[in-house]
Write a protein that holds these residues in place. Structure first.
Motif, PDB file in Angstrom:
ATOM      1  N   PHE A 171      11.132  34.910  13.387  1.00 35.91           N
ATOM      2  CA  PHE A 171      11.414  35.965  14.440  1.00 35.91           C
ATOM      3  C   PHE A 171      10.290  36.689  14.587  1.00 35.91           C
ATOM      4  CE2 PHE A 171      15.637  34.359  13.765  1.00 35.91           C
ATOM      5  CZ  PHE A 171      16.098  34.468  15.035  1.00 35.91           C
ATOM      6  N   ALA A 172       9.292  37.018  13.641  1.00 35.32           N
ATOM      7  CA  ALA A 172       8.250  37.575  13.977  1.00 35.32           C
ATOM      8  C   ALA A 172       7.422  36.871  14.960  1.00 35.32           C
ATOM      9  CB  ALA A 172       7.489  38.013  12.750  1.00 35.32           C
ATOM     10  N   LEU A 173       7.142  35.836  14.634  1.00 37.20           N
ATOM     11  CA  LEU A 173       6.211  34.917  15.609  1.00 37.20           C
ATOM     12  C   LEU A 173       6.896  34.539  16.946  1.00 37.20           C
ATOM     13  CD1 LEU A 173       5.619  31.890  13.079  1.00 37.20           C
ATOM     14  CD2 LEU A 173       4.003  33.768  13.907  1.00 37.20           C
ATOM     15  N   LEU A 174       8.266  34.795  17.055  1.00 43.19           N
ATOM     16  CA  LEU A 174       8.961  34.759  18.332  1.00 43.19           C
ATOM     17  C   LEU A 174       8.700  36.028  19.272  1.00 43.19           C
ATOM     18  CD1 LEU A 174      12.333  32.984  17.634  1.00 43.19           C
ATOM     19  CD2 LEU A 174      10.271  32.049  18.913  1.00 43.19           C
ATOM     20  N   TRP A 175       8.358  36.955  18.327  1.00 43.87           N
ATOM     21  CA  TRP A 175       7.939  38.193  19.316  1.00 43.87           C
ATOM     22  C   TRP A 175       6.497  38.025  20.200  1.00 43.87           C
ATOM     23  CZ3 TRP A 175      10.781  42.125  20.525  1.00 43.87           C
ATOM     24  CH2 TRP A 175      11.932  42.510  20.043  1.00 43.87           C
TER      25      TRP A 175
END
Length: 270
Positions: A215-219
């Motif tokens: 989810f950090a990467l999806l930011w």
């Protein structure tokens, strides 16, 4: 003297699940018939209840597959009752996934069942146990999109059509995220039995942080764009347009009208 037989209550469907399913059915009827003045609120209840039902079925699929693979301890843990409160932790299993749906319109993989892997022999069985959950999301997505790819939308009210499109979006995102071969997600669980012992030991410490990393990467805007382009492409292949999923999200967020948010045009389509 002990036996391996499970009590009937270990498989009895939980009243909590029955209640959630009833909310889904009644709110779905309200959306279909336009019974409620606040259609958005009815869509919100329908999609949220259906999303929780899918979370329960996801975890049930893991548990049921584990039971038939040799872990007879599953029943005593309450995993076969479809009670969402039995799947690890209510915050991780239900609250956070629902919050992510409300805030971002994305299907967060939630919950987990504790499986005694030592009772299960055979790498294929371990892989199938991990795959069973996200395959349930795939099946749910196919069911939600069936009216679209079957061309059976005649007579389907627009709000219900939008709700199905948004619910399908949630199922597709959940399936994709769950199938990622990232430690802590089901996708890694599918390939883990086929990895060497050394690799598994090296990767194990990172498992609690796998979902956070995803989810950090999806930011990151570029990665987010690639992810949702893939989701949109899959949905278009199933006959669901980007406009329909967008209007589903817009209708779901009924509270936007209270704060005077700009009209997106979906109300005119409805």
């Amino acid at each position: 003297m002990t036996t391996a037989f499970r009590r009937p209550s270990d498989r009895r469907v939980s009243p909590i699940f029955v209640g959630i399913f009833a909310v889904m059915a009644v709110s779905g009827w309200a959306v279909w018939t336009d019974f409620a003045e606040q259609t958005g609120f009815a869509v919100f209840l329908f999609v949220t209840a259906a999303w929780i039902v899918s979370l329960c079925l996801h975890e049930y699929a893991h548990a049921r597959t584990a039971l038939h693979s040799g872990d007879i301890s599953i029943g005593a843990k309450g995993y076969l009752t479809l009670n969402p409160l039995k799947y690890t932790h209510a915050l991780l299993s239900i609250v956070l996934p629902v919050l992510f749906v409300i805030m971002g319109g994305i299907g967060l993989p939630g919950g987990a069942v504790y499986i005694e892997r030592g009772r299960i022999s055979g790498r294929w069985k371990h892989s199938l146990i991990s795959a069973a959950g996200p395959l349930t999301n795939v099946l749910f997505a196919v069911v939600c999109t069936a009216p679209f790819w079957l061309g059976a939308l005649d007579g389907v009210p627009m709000p219900f059509r939008f709700a199905l499109a948004f619910l399908a979006l949630l199922q597709v995102t959940a399936a994709i995220l769950n199938f990622l071969p990232v430690p802590g997600l089901d996708g890694y669980g599918v390939i883990e039995p086929w990895l060497s012992y050394k690799v598994r030991r090296q990767v194990e410490p990172f498992a609690p942080f796998g979902l956070i990393a995803v989810f950090a990467l999806l930011w990151i805007p570029e990665l987010n764009g690639v992810f949702f382009d893939a989701v949109d492409a899959l949905l278009r292949g199933l006959g669901v347009s980007e406009v329909e999923t967008y209007c589903g999200l817009d209708t779901y967020r009924f509270w936007q009208e209270w704060f005077g948010d700009q009209d997106t045009g979906c109300a005119m389509i409805r």
